[in-house]
Design a protein around this motif. Structure first.
Motif, PDB file in Angstrom:
ATOM      1  N   UNK A 482       0.823  -1.211   0.000  1.00  0.00           N
ATOM      2  CA  UNK A 482       0.000   0.000   0.000  1.00  0.00           C
ATOM      3  C   UNK A 482       0.860   1.265   0.000  1.00  0.00           C
ATOM      4  N   UNK A 483       0.638   2.111  -1.017  1.00  0.00           N
ATOM      5  CA  UNK A 483       1.362   3.379  -1.089  1.00  0.00           C
ATOM      6  C   UNK A 483       0.600   4.477  -0.371  1.00  0.00           C
ATOM      7  N   UNK A 484      -0.690   4.582  -0.660  1.00  0.00           N
ATOM      8  CA  UNK A 484      -1.521   5.608  -0.028  1.00  0.00           C
ATOM      9  C   UNK A 484      -2.889   5.036   0.262  1.00  0.00           C
ATOM     10  N   UNK A 485      -3.555   5.597   1.266  1.00  0.00           N
ATOM     11  CA  UNK A 485      -4.877   5.105   1.617  1.00  0.00           C
ATOM     12  C   UNK A 485      -5.743   6.251   2.121  1.00  0.00           C
ATOM     13  N   UNK A 501     -12.250   1.626   2.463  1.00  0.00           N
ATOM     14  CA  UNK A 501     -10.902   2.136   2.175  1.00  0.00           C
ATOM     15  C   UNK A 501     -10.691   2.296   0.679  1.00  0.00           C
ATOM     16  N   UNK A 502     -10.039   3.379   0.314  1.00  0.00           N
ATOM     17  CA  UNK A 502      -9.559   3.573  -1.055  1.00  0.00           C
ATOM     18  C   UNK A 502      -8.040   3.490  -0.989  1.00  0.00           C
ATOM     19  N   UNK A 503      -7.474   2.656  -1.857  1.00  0.00           N
ATOM     20  CA  UNK A 503      -6.059   2.354  -1.724  1.00  0.00           C
ATOM     21  C   UNK A 503      -5.357   2.525  -3.068  1.00  0.00           C
ATOM     22  N   UNK A 504      -4.191   3.156  -3.042  1.00  0.00           N
ATOM     23  CA  UNK A 504      -3.314   3.184  -4.226  1.00  0.00           C
ATOM     24  C   UNK A 504      -2.131   2.277  -3.928  1.00  0.00           C
ATOM     25  N   UNK A 536     -13.186  -2.283  -0.017  1.00  0.00           N
ATOM     26  CA  UNK A 536     -11.925  -1.668  -0.440  1.00  0.00           C
ATOM     27  C   UNK A 536     -11.930  -1.475  -1.957  1.00  0.00           C
ATOM     28  N   UNK A 537     -11.613  -0.268  -2.395  1.00  0.00           N
ATOM     29  CA  UNK A 537     -11.444   0.004  -3.820  1.00  0.00           C
ATOM     30  C   UNK A 537      -9.983   0.317  -4.092  1.00  0.00           C
ATOM     31  N   UNK A 538      -9.452  -0.278  -5.138  1.00  0.00           N
ATOM     32  CA  UNK A 538      -8.084   0.055  -5.528  1.00  0.00           C
ATOM     33  C   UNK A 538      -8.157   1.125  -6.626  1.00  0.00           C
ATOM     34  N   UNK A 539      -7.410   2.183  -6.455  1.00  0.00           N
ATOM     35  CA  UNK A 539      -7.383   3.261  -7.443  1.00  0.00           C
ATOM     36  C   UNK A 539      -5.936   3.549  -7.821  1.00  0.00           C
ATOM     37  N   UNK A 540      -5.748   4.103  -9.025  1.00  0.00           N
ATOM     38  CA  UNK A 540      -4.384   4.476  -9.424  1.00  0.00           C
ATOM     39  C   UNK A 540      -3.861   5.595  -8.546  1.00  0.00           C
ATOM     40  N   UNK A 541      -4.741   6.567  -8.290  1.00  0.00           N
ATOM     41  CA  UNK A 541      -4.350   7.686  -7.429  1.00  0.00           C
ATOM     42  C   UNK A 541      -5.563   8.048  -6.572  1.00  0.00           C
ATOM     43  N   UNK A 542      -5.327   8.797  -5.505  1.00  0.00           N
ATOM     44  CA  UNK A 542      -6.422   9.276  -4.668  1.00  0.00           C
ATOM     45  C   UNK A 542      -6.616  10.766  -4.934  1.00  0.00           C
ATOM     46  N   UNK A 555     -13.939  11.356  -1.909  1.00  0.00           N
ATOM     47  CA  UNK A 555     -14.115   9.899  -1.845  1.00  0.00           C
ATOM     48  C   UNK A 555     -15.551   9.578  -1.436  1.00  0.00           C
ATOM     49  N   UNK A 556     -16.030  10.315  -0.467  1.00  0.00           N
ATOM     50  CA  UNK A 556     -17.375  10.082   0.050  1.00  0.00           C
ATOM     51  C   UNK A 556     -18.426  10.402  -1.014  1.00  0.00           C
ATOM     52  N   UNK A 557     -18.203  11.508  -1.726  1.00  0.00           N
ATOM     53  CA  UNK A 557     -19.155  11.900  -2.768  1.00  0.00           C
ATOM     54  C   UNK A 557     -19.189  10.854  -3.887  1.00  0.00           C
TER      55      UNK A 557
END
Ligand code: ATP
Ligand code: MG
Length: 573
Positions: A482-485, A501-504, A536-542, A555-557
């Motif tokens: 995990x790089x960012x969350x 959680x949203x995770x890059x 948990x969603x994996x995304x390229x960037x947050x 993220x919430x929206x």
């Protein structure tokens, strides 16, 4: 896994005895460092630049090192005085006066610093803007503040909707082949021709200095006004917290569009007579490590998002650079995950010192001082001269280890003086008499260390438990993939909210159900079953602000299919 406390290293720090200073310190003492103690009048630009340029042994010291992919320049304090005097004359000749709002909408460059300080010299209130702002964001801010002038570049002027801004009288453009007509003025030619002698405008300590529109993590940006007296705290925190000495080479990585890039990218270092490094252009691990190495940077002030990106790039990169000059590293803007502190200690051999403050507070309020033990994950302790507390929702002080509203007793020098054209919003911070309520949630431990939990609005209530998103995010980034969350509460009919959680992912990792499960179990085992993200969603960037903060409201929206609100400060490239 409890990350170990890191005791102070010792050495010759400006603040040797924190407890003693808390007892003895008085802001009135700091005034003695400045001319206005004698004259009653003040100007930030004089104290930051001219005062040093007047000293024989100081005038030839480099004040500014500037570099980007094309330019590589340095300016002494004497050069800075000359260039800011010239800039001040350009503004003065164009009719800019004390109290006028002058916006600065340029990429980082030496001229940005000349213009900012030059405008301050004529008594104007400067309004810094991120170069990435689009037309709507520029318009909102200039309209709200009734700006009289803006200084910008050929590339950016197209985003200044001049005809919609009746109060805007002057549009200075710094660039080649600028044709003067209508409101447009050629700043570059005027700067070249301007006289080098300027009679500075002396102002009162309570006169306006800078108008910062907050980064907009939670909603429509607000125009936070700071006054010249803020210098007392810029200077003193520069000394105690950044630990600046006159021979330090200091680099603050923040853009001046954000308050860190002015309070600590302009004022604090120069008030303390240090050499200031500015790097233009975009982030890359090579450019950043190269900058630390090239200038032999000794004190480095950065942000968790940048440190996480450096960590994500892998530890091999850092080995190619000689960073032995570094002696002090600090972070601000977002919670500093314990994992980042641990990593920093491993790769740089130094503790990373967290510091907490807000656009509204104007300067650092709570921090890990060089002379204190660092507890990874804690923001540290209030600076001497500032009294903090955790309040419940009725304004009563809570005992240690209880989560509540992070608040401070009013009356520190760099406190905002108003929110421009929004008295109601301003008053909202002072719901409990004598207190400033920050909007952040935290607790204090038995040793007096403060632990950030999240924005009050971001605290998640799941199955009756209150959990701060920060704790879960920090556990997530301890996982090697995990790089960012970013973590939010998602409404749930049974549990109230569930944790999403949203995770890059870091370089070299691919999304899979096994990996997601592994990350979930990692949080469950490391923290608590109720803290493990159910989704948990994996995304390229947050989604992040220009200043590098994860925008949880976006993220919430996304999650709830709601309007995302004002996105002017979102970093979208
Ligand atoms: P807006 O107020 O417009 O929503 P913002 O709050 O992100 O934007 P800033 O004033 O730049 O604008 O940021 C201050 C906030 O950043 C703090 O209230 C806090 O939530 C967060 N922050 C800053 N430093 C730290 C830190 N060291 N640890 C945890 N959070 C921090
Ligand atoms: Mg805020």
């Amino acid at each position: 896994m409890e990350l170990q406390s890191l005791p102070p290293k010792g050495g010759d720090h400006n603040l040797q005895n924190y407890e003693e200073a808390v007892k003895q310190f008085d802001w009135a003492e700091v005034e003695k460092a400045f001319s206005f103690y004698e004259t009653g009048k003040v100007n930030m630009a004089y104290e930051a630049i001219d005062r040093h340029a007047e000293k024989e042994n100081k005038k030839d010291q480099v004040a500014l090192y500037y570099s980007d992919d094309q330019r590589d320049e340095s300016y002494t304090f004497a050069d800075m005085k000359k260039m800011t005097d010239k800039a001040a004359n350009v503004f003065k000749d164009a009719g800019i006066e004390k109290g006028d709002r002058v916006f600065i909408f340029m990429p980082r460059s030496p001229e940005l610093y000349f213009a900012a300080l030059g405008a301050i010299k004529v008594g104007a209130i400067i309004g810094p803007l991120f170069e990435a702002f689009m037309e709507g964001a520029v318009k909102d801010r200039l309209q709200n503040s009734e700006a009289k002038a803006i200084i910008t570049t050929n590339d950016l002027v197209g985003r200044v909707p001049v005809s919609d801004l009746p109060a805007l009288e002057k549009v200075f453009i710094y660039g080649d082949t600028v044709r003067e007509e209508g409101k447009t003025l050629d700043f570059k030619t005027r700067l070249e021709k301007a006289s080098e002698n300027h009679d500075i405008t002396w102002v009162d300590r309570e006169d306006g200095l800078i108008l910062h529109y907050t980064s907009g993590s939670t909603g429509m940006p607000k125009g936070v006004l700071h006054v010249h007296a803020a210098m007392l705290q810029h200077y003193q925190t520069g000394k105690w917290v950044l630990d600046l000495k006159e021979d330090d080479v200091y680099w603050c990585t923040a853009d001046p569009g954000w308050v860190t890039g002015t309070s600590y990218g302009i004022f604090a270092p120069w008030l303390n007579g240090a050499t200031n490094v500015v790097r233009g252009g975009r982030f890359s691990p090579e450019a950043w490590y190269g900058t630390l190495e090239k200038y032999n940077v000794t004190v480095w002030y950065s942000a968790p998002t940048a440190l996480r990106m450096l960590a994500s790039a892998g530890d091999d990169v850092v080995k190619n650079y000689d960073l032995s000059s570094l002696r002090h590293i600090l972070s601000v803007g977002e919670p500093l995950n314990p994992e980042v502190v641990r990593w920093g200690h491993e790769v740089y051999g130094l503790r990373i010192h967290d510091s907490w403050w807000m656009t509204e507070t104007g300067a650092i309020m709570i921090t890990n001082f060089p002379a204190l033990t660092v507890k990874p994950g804690s923001m540290g302790k209030p600076i001497p001269g500032v009294e903090a507390a955790i309040l419940d929702d009725q304004g009563n002080e809570l005992p240690p280890n209880r989560m509540g509203n992070l608040a401070m007793k009013t009356g520190w020098p760099s406190m905002m003086r108003t929110i421009w054209n929004n008295e109601e919003k301003y008053n909202g911070y002072f719901e409990f008499p004598g207190w400033y309520v920050s909007g952040d949630s935290a607790y204090k431990d038995e040793d007096g260390y403060y632990w950030f939990q999240g924005r009050v609005d971001d605290v998640i209530v799941t199955s009756g438990e209150r959990v701060g998103p920060f704790e879960i995010e920090s556990k997530l980034v301890e996982h090697p993939a995990v790089g960012e969350a970013g973590v939010i509460g998602k409404p749930d009919p049974v549990r109230g909210e569930i944790i999403k959680a949203f995770v890059a992912l870091r370089e070299g990792y691919e999304e899979s159900d096994e990996l997601k499960e592994d990350i979930r179990v990692f949080v469950k085992n490391g923290l608590a079953a109720h803290a493990a993200p159910r989704e948990m969603d994996i995304r390229d960037t947050l989604p992040k602000t220009r200043s590098g903060k994860i925008m949880r409201r976006v993220l919430k929206a996304w999650e709830l299919d709601l309007p995302t609100g004002d996105l002017s400060t979102m970093d979208d490239d």
